[in-house]
Design an enzyme around this catalytic site. Sequence first.
Site, PDB file in Angstrom:
ATOM      1  N   CYS A 161      15.333  15.769 -33.687  1.00 38.61           N
ATOM      2  CA  CYS A 161      14.052  16.381 -33.301  1.00 38.61           C
ATOM      3  C   CYS A 161      14.229  17.603 -32.418  1.00 38.61           C
ATOM      4  O   CYS A 161      13.253  18.299 -32.118  1.00 38.61           O
ATOM      5  CB  CYS A 161      13.166  15.342 -32.604  1.00 38.61           C
ATOM      6  SG  CYS A 161      12.523  14.096 -33.743  1.00 38.61           S
ATOM      7  N   SER A 173      -6.340  17.960 -33.637  1.00 38.81           N
ATOM      8  CA  SER A 173      -5.610  17.407 -32.495  1.00 38.81           C
ATOM      9  C   SER A 173      -4.112  17.459 -32.781  1.00 38.81           C
ATOM     10  O   SER A 173      -3.694  17.627 -33.926  1.00 38.81           O
ATOM     11  CB  SER A 173      -6.037  15.956 -32.223  1.00 38.81           C
ATOM     12  OG  SER A 173      -5.682  15.120 -33.306  1.00 38.81           O
ATOM     13  N   LYS A 174      -3.318  17.323 -31.734  1.00 40.54           N
ATOM     14  CA  LYS A 174      -1.859  17.373 -31.892  1.00 40.54           C
ATOM     15  C   LYS A 174      -1.301  15.958 -31.956  1.00 40.54           C
ATOM     16  O   LYS A 174      -0.416  15.581 -31.199  1.00 40.54           O
ATOM     17  CB  LYS A 174      -1.240  18.140 -30.721  1.00 40.54           C
ATOM     18  CG  LYS A 174      -1.704  19.587 -30.631  1.00 40.54           C
ATOM     19  CD  LYS A 174      -1.111  20.290 -29.428  1.00 40.54           C
ATOM     20  CE  LYS A 174      -1.565  21.737 -29.342  1.00 40.54           C
ATOM     21  NZ  LYS A 174      -1.003  22.434 -28.153  1.00 40.54           N
ATOM     22  N   ASP A 175      -1.822  15.181 -32.889  1.00 37.24           N
ATOM     23  CA  ASP A 175      -1.455  13.773 -32.950  1.00 37.24           C
ATOM     24  C   ASP A 175      -0.229  13.555 -33.823  1.00 37.24           C
ATOM     25  O   ASP A 175       0.299  14.474 -34.445  1.00 37.24           O
ATOM     26  CB  ASP A 175      -2.639  12.934 -33.441  1.00 37.24           C
ATOM     27  CG  ASP A 175      -2.823  11.669 -32.625  1.00 37.24           C
ATOM     28  OD1 ASP A 175      -1.809  11.013 -32.328  1.00 37.24           O
ATOM     29  OD2 ASP A 175      -3.963  11.354 -32.264  1.00 37.24           O
ATOM     30  N   GLY A 183      10.802  10.195 -53.960  1.00 40.98           N
ATOM     31  CA  GLY A 183      11.074  11.319 -53.087  1.00 40.98           C
ATOM     32  C   GLY A 183      11.292  12.603 -53.842  1.00 40.98           C
ATOM     33  O   GLY A 183      11.034  12.698 -55.044  1.00 40.98           O
ATOM     34  N   HIS A 184      11.800  13.602 -53.105  1.00 36.61           N
ATOM     35  CA  HIS A 184      12.053  14.921 -53.685  1.00 36.61           C
ATOM     36  C   HIS A 184      13.286  15.507 -53.009  1.00 36.61           C
ATOM     37  O   HIS A 184      13.508  15.310 -51.813  1.00 36.61           O
ATOM     38  CB  HIS A 184      10.850  15.841 -53.471  1.00 36.61           C
ATOM     39  CG  HIS A 184      11.024  17.196 -54.080  1.00 36.61           C
ATOM     40  ND1 HIS A 184      11.085  17.391 -55.442  1.00 36.61           N
ATOM     41  CD2 HIS A 184      11.157  18.429 -53.519  1.00 36.61           C
ATOM     42  CE1 HIS A 184      11.243  18.683 -55.699  1.00 36.61           C
ATOM     43  NE2 HIS A 184      11.293  19.334 -54.537  1.00 36.61           N
ATOM     44  N   SER A 185      14.095  16.246 -53.781  1.00 40.27           N
ATOM     45  CA  SER A 185      15.319  16.837 -53.232  1.00 40.27           C
ATOM     46  C   SER A 185      15.448  18.294 -53.677  1.00 40.27           C
ATOM     47  O   SER A 185      14.964  18.671 -54.748  1.00 40.27           O
ATOM     48  CB  SER A 185      16.545  16.045 -53.704  1.00 40.27           C
ATOM     49  OG  SER A 185      16.617  16.038 -55.127  1.00 40.27           O
TER      50      SER A 185
END
Length: 351
Positions: A15, A46-48, A137-139
């Site tokens: 992160c 909002s910054k949720d 998913g995706h790649s």
Amino acid sequence: MDNIRLTQFSHGAGCGCKIAPAVLDTILKSDQPTALFPQLLVGNASKDDAAAYDLGNGQALISTTDFFMPIVDDAFAFGKIAGANAISDVYAMGGQPILAIAILGWPVDKLPAELAQQVIEGARAICAEAGIPLAGGHSIDSPEPIFGLSVNGLVHKDQLKQNNTAQEGDWLLLTKPLGVGILSTAQKKELLSSDDQNILLQQLMQLNKVGAALGKINGVHAMTDVTGFGLLGHLLEVAEGSGLSAELYYSKVPVIDAAKTYLAQRIVPDATYRNWNSYSSKTGFGAGVNVMEAFNILPDPQTNGGLLIAVAPDALEQVQNTLRENGLENFTTPVGKMISKTEKTITVIAG
């Protein structure tokens, strides 16, 4: 493949790759009129941690995505960590995850496909631990390795937790210690001891499952998970979103013991400085606080960090009991308190 160190193929880690808050505000700015979607309970306003959508049957759908570059060298562990971090957004809103989709970027000319397979295996393992399928998913072929999940979850609408609904007088609790950014930077510099490596991995892979239980407690007024903006940044989001300020009791904030050892060697993530530059004008310090140490710890970027909980005083004991029942007995002491709006959004006091 045993000699390949994934962290050497990325310029960031976990992160800590997040775009700086001030830059992100510029990116998200829009001059277009905001469309109205009555069923959207939580969105860009909002910054949720995630979006929430009213399903009309008393439940809300929680939808989130999170991905980043390697924070550890082991591919299987990277998959587990990235998966746990993404799933955490659902727990942070009091929900129960139900489904995950993988997001993979891989430099196929630099790293073998077998390593990418191990990343996916790690994600499958953490999804199984959370009781959900990794359903697809995706790649893409990308210059640096990237991995994460898009995760959906469910929550009863009246139990949905947000990061901007704290109330004056709420106690603040944090369910994991800080210091992950410092330890991961030490690892990238090949200075992390084997014992500290085990501590780092254990925390990074730990699911925030307790969030689903905390969602059922009415006295939990607000909740978020602490990730790339550090404790300081995510507490600022809670305070500003709630129209309040906060006191942070520095001596009560849990910190990985080894983190201060590496700090003494001047091992600090670049993102710490980026975070501090964004928050410093909104932060004040009381007497007795080691400001230099606090500067390096409170904005330390976390990956799959703990839950930051704002809880009403009359519900504190219930929350503490829930934490104990989930093996988090070391995180039952309040680390701060929400207060009425003051000149500084956060005041760090010795505690």
